[in-house]
Motif scaffolding. Sequence first.
Motif, mmCIF file in Angstrom:
data_model
loop_
_atom_site.group_PDB
_atom_site.id
_atom_site.type_symbol
_atom_site.label_atom_id
_atom_site.label_comp_id
_atom_site.label_asym_id
_atom_site.label_seq_id
_atom_site.Cartn_x
_atom_site.Cartn_y
_atom_site.Cartn_z
ATOM 1 N N HIS A 246 0.703 -1.403 -0.011
ATOM 2 C CA HIS A 246 -0.248 0.058 -0.198
ATOM 3 C C HIS A 246 0.610 1.421 0.118
ATOM 4 N N ASP A 247 0.911 1.748 -0.791
ATOM 5 C CA ASP A 247 1.254 3.738 -0.829
ATOM 6 C C ASP A 247 0.262 4.369 -0.229
ATOM 7 N N PHE A 248 0.835 5.028 0.631
ATOM 8 C CA PHE A 248 0.233 6.718 1.415
ATOM 9 C C PHE A 248 0.742 7.788 0.721
ATOM 10 N N LEU A 249 -0.864 8.333 0.430
ATOM 11 C CA LEU A 249 -0.081 9.350 -0.669
ATOM 12 C C LEU A 249 -0.843 10.583 0.540
ATOM 13 N N THR B 282 -0.127 16.882 -3.706
ATOM 14 C CA THR B 282 1.160 16.909 -4.613
ATOM 15 C C THR B 282 1.100 15.170 -4.403
ATOM 16 N N GLU B 283 0.340 14.961 -3.984
ATOM 17 C CA GLU B 283 0.129 12.707 -4.112
ATOM 18 C C GLU B 283 1.136 12.267 -3.935
ATOM 19 N N ALA B 284 2.059 13.149 -3.430
ATOM 20 C CA ALA B 284 3.641 12.769 -3.338
ATOM 21 C C ALA B 284 3.220 11.124 -1.774
ATOM 22 N N VAL B 285 4.111 9.987 -2.395
ATOM 23 C CA VAL B 285 4.157 8.962 -1.551
ATOM 24 C C VAL B 285 4.480 9.402 -0.423
#
Lengths: 106, 190
Positions: B17-20, B25-28
């Motif tokens: 899971h990548d938490f953004l 910014t939608e950066a991880v």
Amino acid sequence: MYRVMMLAVMLLGLATVRAGESPVAPAGDSLPAGDSLASRSVVADRSVSVLAGHWTYDAAKSRQTEPDLRITRRDTGSRLHAEGAASGSYDFDLSWAAPFRYRMAA
Amino acid sequence: MISTSLGRLLSGIEWQHDFLGCDGTEAVIETLTVTLSGDTLRIAAHGNLPNGSPYERVVTYRRAAPGDGLVGRWHSIKVDTGATWDGFVISTADDGLVTWRIPTDLQVITGHFDGSDLAIVDAKGPTGSTIAIHVAGPRRFDYVMKNGDRITERGSITISPDRRWLTEINWSVDEPDRKSKLVYERDETS
């Protein structure tokens, strides 16, 4: 004369100990007669100097722990709720490829 | 805090899971990899600390009670922080004022170690957490950490006689028998 000098040195040593070299008593102790909050403050102020510097974490010598984890099923799908981790509680989905809203518990 | 999560199945026993971040910014901000192998659960997290430096933290759990797949109670048995760098920069003044910086978290604590609550401040201001530290011996300091008015953590800090090592023992007030030991080495140049 020698004995007088030795006596002076001993008295000077005792004075130094009283002024600041003795360890701080545990919290909750009452102040001894003749002691003062000011002299206590001097002791504390000198004690913190041992902390000064740059410190780097040594993982090999450390032993961190984490709380136990409890994972429950959130609904009939594959969404799970995990709690107990040090970083806080979180919900996650085991199958979705699409983004979904996620709330980090306080 | 509300973020967005992007999950995917890596294998029959592994999910990622990548938490953004949700600030546009939608950066991880963190990637969590969960691996189940028999009665062993492994959760590996990696991302970036507030100062941008990378971190990793792998926690291994052993099943503590019967359950179905991931569901159930898990007892933590190991924590591995890998090559994550962490540290302190501490300076003291003649009047006993201490400035304690935690560069990775962009946090600073300033005040006297007289038992009063000192604000933990980050780049955005006070975090809402405080720490009260008092001198407990010639090279020992005990502390109480609070979130608001609630005591969350207690601990002690001891400097070795040769002043080379700083050892911190801390524990959550909810689990006083489960203590962490964190050891720091003084940089020789400091």
